[in-house]
Design a protein around this motif. Structure first.
Motif, PDB file in Angstrom:
ATOM      1  N   GLU A  93     -54.164 -24.402 -35.796  1.00 22.76           N
ATOM      2  CA  GLU A  93     -54.850 -23.689 -34.566  1.00 22.76           C
ATOM      3  C   GLU A  93     -54.781 -25.488 -33.571  1.00 22.76           C
ATOM      4  O   GLU A  93     -54.586 -25.335 -32.865  1.00 22.76           O
ATOM      5  CB  GLU A  93     -56.395 -23.103 -34.137  1.00 22.76           C
ATOM      6  N   MET A 144     -51.746 -27.091 -33.074  1.00 22.61           N
ATOM      7  CA  MET A 144     -51.163 -26.252 -32.051  1.00 22.61           C
ATOM      8  C   MET A 144     -51.541 -26.749 -30.745  1.00 22.61           C
ATOM      9  O   MET A 144     -50.233 -27.179 -30.043  1.00 22.61           O
ATOM     10  CB  MET A 144     -51.083 -24.902 -32.024  1.00 22.61           C
ATOM     11  N   ARG A 145     -52.895 -26.881 -30.952  1.00 24.01           N
ATOM     12  CA  ARG A 145     -53.003 -28.024 -29.566  1.00 24.01           C
ATOM     13  C   ARG A 145     -52.549 -29.679 -30.216  1.00 24.01           C
ATOM     14  O   ARG A 145     -52.515 -30.242 -28.611  1.00 24.01           O
ATOM     15  CB  ARG A 145     -54.817 -27.458 -30.123  1.00 24.01           C
ATOM     16  N   LEU A 204     -42.552 -22.661 -30.370  1.00 22.49           N
ATOM     17  CA  LEU A 204     -43.031 -22.068 -29.332  1.00 22.49           C
ATOM     18  C   LEU A 204     -42.928 -20.423 -30.004  1.00 22.49           C
ATOM     19  O   LEU A 204     -43.703 -19.311 -30.159  1.00 22.49           O
ATOM     20  CB  LEU A 204     -42.210 -21.332 -27.608  1.00 22.49           C
ATOM     21  N   ARG A 260     -45.816 -19.372 -32.562  1.00 21.29           N
ATOM     22  CA  ARG A 260     -46.680 -18.358 -31.840  1.00 21.29           C
ATOM     23  C   ARG A 260     -46.223 -17.336 -31.750  1.00 21.29           C
ATOM     24  O   ARG A 260     -46.967 -16.321 -30.660  1.00 21.29           O
ATOM     25  CB  ARG A 260     -46.625 -19.274 -30.618  1.00 21.29           C
ATOM     26  N   GLU A 304     -43.287 -16.447 -29.890  1.00 20.82           N
ATOM     27  CA  GLU A 304     -42.522 -16.096 -28.928  1.00 20.82           C
ATOM     28  C   GLU A 304     -41.700 -15.679 -28.850  1.00 20.82           C
ATOM     29  O   GLU A 304     -40.120 -16.491 -29.458  1.00 20.82           O
ATOM     30  CB  GLU A 304     -42.754 -17.589 -28.020  1.00 20.82           C
ATOM     31  N   SER A 325     -44.760 -26.675 -26.350  1.00 27.48           N
ATOM     32  CA  SER A 325     -45.929 -25.745 -26.648  1.00 27.48           C
ATOM     33  C   SER A 325     -47.493 -26.395 -26.063  1.00 27.48           C
ATOM     34  O   SER A 325     -48.219 -25.904 -26.190  1.00 27.48           O
ATOM     35  CB  SER A 325     -46.562 -25.387 -27.942  1.00 27.48           C
ATOM     36  N   GLY A 345     -47.185 -26.692 -36.084  1.00 31.33           N
ATOM     37  CA  GLY A 345     -48.618 -25.125 -36.416  1.00 31.33           C
ATOM     38  C   GLY A 345     -47.924 -23.954 -37.052  1.00 31.33           C
ATOM     39  O   GLY A 345     -48.241 -22.855 -36.873  1.00 31.33           O
ATOM     40  N   GLN A 359     -44.122 -19.685 -42.817  1.00 27.00           N
ATOM     41  CA  GLN A 359     -43.611 -19.921 -41.870  1.00 27.00           C
ATOM     42  C   GLN A 359     -42.226 -21.091 -42.517  1.00 27.00           C
ATOM     43  O   GLN A 359     -41.118 -21.203 -42.207  1.00 27.00           O
ATOM     44  CB  GLN A 359     -44.146 -20.233 -40.800  1.00 27.00           C
TER      45      GLN A 359
END
Lengths: 268, 307
Positions: free
Chosen positions: A99, A102-103, A126, A129, A131, A181, B184, B189
């Motif tokens: 997390e 991602m931020r 993206l 996540r 998308e 992102s 992330g 992945q």
């Protein structure tokens, strides 16, 4: 040796909103303590530069902000890095590093595009996540590439492999990848040390534009660079934060002898 | 002014260069010995077996009359066994390598597994044959079948696939992994979106090198009871009626090229020896072809990677 500054001392230097802040932050590589009681405020939508000689811990501190140290065994955080406005301690074991990453995104020392196409590189943040909508991806990729001042150069060859770009373009691609992102903070780890002066200038210009929207923390070896692009500067030495202040003050009137010696080139 | 030291240096340099020449020559000789012996063997085989390499040779079953005998059942058997071998070794080997390289904690158990995997590559192939005879043929009751042979050879080349995959994974720079993690990505992945695609060249190479070793193996296949004389083909794969039909070929008796060759060599009539030589040519050409494909695939995939 100067005593580490107290929390209030450094935080008081920043009159603006804080985006993040380290408090009594320590970091250990196994038994080796690399950071000692660091109190660093990070002002929102400003550029904060970390300077200091090699091995002073500036990269270690930067990589703590997106929990990169979690990838390797034997590393340990102590103390807090608070992220605002949620006011979470981002190095707490209960917080998922995924997390945080991602931020808070990152641009590395050497351009490190994936051996994929330009489009795939920018869209990857993206895609992790989930998308998948092509229209959303296309829109975001264009926006990020424009944000990284690369769109005009690559808009006709988004399906070309990224390593066909020049070094400076690759680094701007990595910035686009970090921007795509919508991160809250971008960490720059000596982003121009592998680039020529012209590419360096364009990256510096870019950082000045990006800070309108995103908080920036940058490690640099180059003091002129720190003076040119940053609003706040932290001077680190031997794992301690020796002096923190507004860039225009720190470079003109350093309060500590060590800082003065370093910025006048007497050591480092 | 001191006098020039040029002439003295030149004597020393000349002496140093002498060793370059000596080592270079020895190296060239050593290389030539290996290549020449292989060439001689191959030329000898070609001279002996060339005349038998007619279309009929590939389309005929073995026969008591040497001039009518062919390798149809043997090459079909070899091809089908290789399919099973690949389907065994690739998923097991790639998964094991990914685990060891990316997931396994660095402790003594992992190290023990690593040492064992490396050592497995040095186990004589007949030991794999014995293991397969006990496990696949008698305990699991898979019979003297294509399935047993494929599983056996698959296990045998497993270490080759694991080692090749791990090396390919290790060649991917840390910076690429960190770039993916920093966006992330989870471990899976990173593995599936980046590491496996970038390592695929090395993985294909390992698999093909392993298969080209398996195609020439004789000892383990004899041990598990491949036939030496077989005048019918296995059912055509995936054509029978379900449920068992599509897979009945797996349980068919079979022979493979090296066994056919060995069988002909042990006959007293010299005409059969010619057949053996021709089979040898087929095996060597198949092996060289596979290695060629491996080199081609690797260079093709490498050309798309750069870091």
């Amino acid at each position: 040796m100067n005593q580490p500054k107290t929390l209030d001392d450094n935080a008081a230097m920043v009159t603006e909103t804080l985006k993040a802040e380290t408090r009594k932050f320590n970091f250990f590589y196994g038994d080796n303590q690399a950071l000692k009681n660091v109190d660093l405020p990070v002002a929102e939508r400003r550029v904060t530069a970390l300077i200091g000689p090699s091995g002073c811990g500036k990269s270690t501190l930067l990589r703590s902000f997106n929990r990169m140290h979690d990838l390797y065994p034997g590393n340990r955080y102590e103390g807090e890095i608070r992220l605002y406005p949620d006011d979470v301690n981002l190095v707490s074991p209960e917080v998922d590093p995924i997390e945080i990453r991602m931020r808070i995104s990152m641009v590395f020392q050497k351009p490190n595009p994936f051996p994929k196409t330009i489009f795939e590189n920018v869209a990857y943040g993206l895609m992790v996540r989930g998308e998948k909508r092509r229209s959303v991806l296309e829109e975001k990729v264009e926006e990020a590439l424009r944000g990284a001042a690369l769109w005009e150069e690559v808009k006709d060859r988004l399906d070309d492999l990224a390593f066909n770009l020049s070094g400076g373009q690759q680094q701007r691609l990595c910035i686009a990848r970090a921007l795509a992102s919508d991160p809250e903070i971008i960490l720059f780890d000596e982003p121009t040390s592998a680039l020529d002066p012209i590419a360096t200038a364009s990256i510096e210009e870019l950082i000045a534009e990006i800070k309108e929207k995103v908080t920036i923390l940058i490690v640099t070896h180059n003091m002129q660079q720190a003076a040119r692009i940053s609003d706040y500067t932290a001077f680190m030495y031997l794992g301690e934060l020796v002096e923190f202040g507004r860039t225009d003050e720190l470079f003109v009137r350093p309060r500590k002898k060590q800082t003065e010696d370093y910025i006048t080139g007497r050591f480092g | 002014m001191a006098e020039t030291q040029g002439p003295r240096l030149r004597t020393i340099i000349a002496r140093n260069h002498r060793w370059d020449l000596i080592i270079g020559t020895i190296g060239l000789l050593a290389t030539t010995v290996g290549v020449l012996v292989l060439m001689l063997l191959f030329v000898d085989l070609v001279i002996d077996g060339w005349q038998r390499l007619t279309p009929d040779f590939f389309l005929n079953f073995p026969s008591r009359r040497p001039e009518e005998a062919g390798i149809l059942s043997a090459w079909v058997g070899s091809a089908l066994v290789m399919v099973v071998t690949a389907f065994t070794a690739v998923p097991l080997g790639v998964a094991a390598a990914i685990y060891l390289e990316e997931y396994a904690p660095k402790n003594w158990i992992t190290e023990l597994i690593e040492i064992n995997v490396t050592n497995l590559a040095a186990v004589p192939s007949i030991i794999y044959g014995l293991l397969a005879l006990g496990l696949f043929v008698y305990i699991l009751g898979l019979g003297h079948s294509i399935l047993t042979a494929g599983l056996t050879l698959g296990l045998m080349i497993l270490p080759i696939v694991i080692v090749a995959t791990r090396e390919a994974l290790r060649a991917i720079p840390v910076a690429i992994r960190e770039a993916a993690y920093a966006l992330g990505a989870t471990r899976w992945q990173v593995v599936s979106d980046h590491l496996v695609p970038y390592a695929s060249g090395g993985i294909y190479t390992g698999v093909i090198i392993g298969l080209s070793r398996a195609i020439g193996e004789t000892a383990p296949v004899i041990t598990i009871g491949a036939l030496t004389f077989i005048a019918f083909l296995p059912p055509i794969p995936f054509t029978g009626d379900p449920p068992a039909g599509p897979f009945d070929w797996l349980f068919s008796p079979f022979t493979v090229l090296p066994i056919q060759m060995f069988n002909w060599l042990s006959r007293p009539q010299t005409a059969f020896h010619v057949n053996a030589a021709a089979t040898g040519i087929v095996i060597i050409v198949a092996t060289l072809l596979m290695n060629g494909i491996a080199i081609w695939l690797r260079s093709r995939i490498r050309s798309k990677l750069k870091w």
